[in-house]
Design an enzyme around this catalytic site. Sequence first.
Site, PDB file in Angstrom:
ATOM      1  N   ASP A 186      -6.620  -3.486  -0.357  1.00  0.00           N
ATOM      2  CA  ASP A 186      -5.231  -4.057  -0.700  1.00  0.00           C
ATOM      3  C   ASP A 186      -4.594  -3.615  -1.728  1.00  0.00           C
ATOM      4  O   ASP A 186      -3.449  -4.251  -2.252  1.00  0.00           O
ATOM      5  CB  ASP A 186      -5.478  -5.587  -0.918  1.00  0.00           C
ATOM      6  CG  ASP A 186      -6.415  -5.908  -1.978  1.00  0.00           C
ATOM      7  OD1 ASP A 186      -7.020  -4.966  -2.541  1.00  0.00           O
ATOM      8  OD2 ASP A 186      -6.247  -7.096  -2.741  1.00  0.00           O
ATOM      9  N   GLU A 187      -4.645  -2.430  -2.128  1.00  0.00           N
ATOM     10  CA  GLU A 187      -4.107  -1.991  -3.359  1.00  0.00           C
ATOM     11  C   GLU A 187      -4.037  -0.463  -3.251  1.00  0.00           C
ATOM     12  O   GLU A 187      -5.093   0.333  -3.037  1.00  0.00           O
ATOM     13  CB  GLU A 187      -4.669  -2.359  -4.754  1.00  0.00           C
ATOM     14  CG  GLU A 187      -3.798  -2.137  -5.946  1.00  0.00           C
ATOM     15  CD  GLU A 187      -4.365  -2.631  -7.049  1.00  0.00           C
ATOM     16  OE1 GLU A 187      -3.867  -2.842  -8.267  1.00  0.00           O
ATOM     17  OE2 GLU A 187      -5.697  -3.080  -7.170  1.00  0.00           O
TER      18      GLU A 187
END
Length: 346
Positions: free
Chosen positions: A95-96
């Site tokens: 997610d990053e």
Amino acid sequence: MDAFYASVEQRDDASLRGKPVVVGGDPRSRGVVAACSYEARAFGVRSAMPCAQAYRLCPDATFLRPRFDVYKSVSRDVRSVFESITHIIEPLSLDEAYLDVTHVDLCGGSATRMARKLKKDIHEATGLTASAGVSYNKFFAKIASAMNKPDGLTVILPEQGEAFVAALPVGKFHGVGSVTEQKMLELGIETGADLREWSLDELVHHFGKSARYYFNIARGIDERPVEHRRERRSIGSETTFEQDLRNPVQMLDQLEQLSAQVSVSLISMNLSARTVTVKVRYGDFTMVTRSHSPTNVVSSLDDIVACLPFLLAKTDAGQRAVRLLGVSVSGLAPANVEEMIQLPLL
């Protein structure tokens, strides 16, 4: 991405929207929080916290087992949006990621406009919100990305860097953990401005190999490139104690807490490992490491914890005072999603 796993669950189940959601497992069994919604965070719930503790803080939360196949699919959609802007991408987890847009001409070459476009395109592709940090190096981009969550966009310009870090509390520095923060506070280092007053030699004396990073960051300098082909070899967590430990039971408790952080990272990156390593630094600053490779792959908190008593017993911990403990896993490989979902942790 904002509260990624929990946001996916709220997206897919309308009844969960606006309510506290904890992704990680059954609060009655040993497990850790992999992600939680902003509604749960309001009660003090956070990632890497034992699910049992999360339940005590927020008993009305909905506790869910992770659906890694879904999260991976959404992550691929987000990655496709990134690739519409640049191929210089350094993922940190599902997610990053860091994106280097230095030589991208899209949006008139404006990184801020690109970030705004990315957020819009991610929402259209996934129905989820993302927060972006825009700056001239990794340190500031990372900090900026977390400043106005959820759905935030923060820009730190080159001419703002030194003034920004001067006012920043050291506890907000990416790369400064709670133990290092406490040590800095005891030395009178409360902000970036305070840190800038210390020479490199003085910082080396107190912080060892991390000193140069702190020295440079206090001046707004971070020359790390975005490594779009970086291969991660290990994941670890360690802590230094204010007072040396002498009780092996306390040491195992600390190692288990560190293992929880490592297991959350394994889960978020969808990885498994072959080897568990325990690191021990004694009161006289000498250090040893002990490693073990179980028959089966390591992909849960229980897998890591099972190795700890054996590894700690191979050191002189208890006979000698211990200043630092660390846990890491190595031999990383993509995890089998179906197997991960069956694990006791979940």
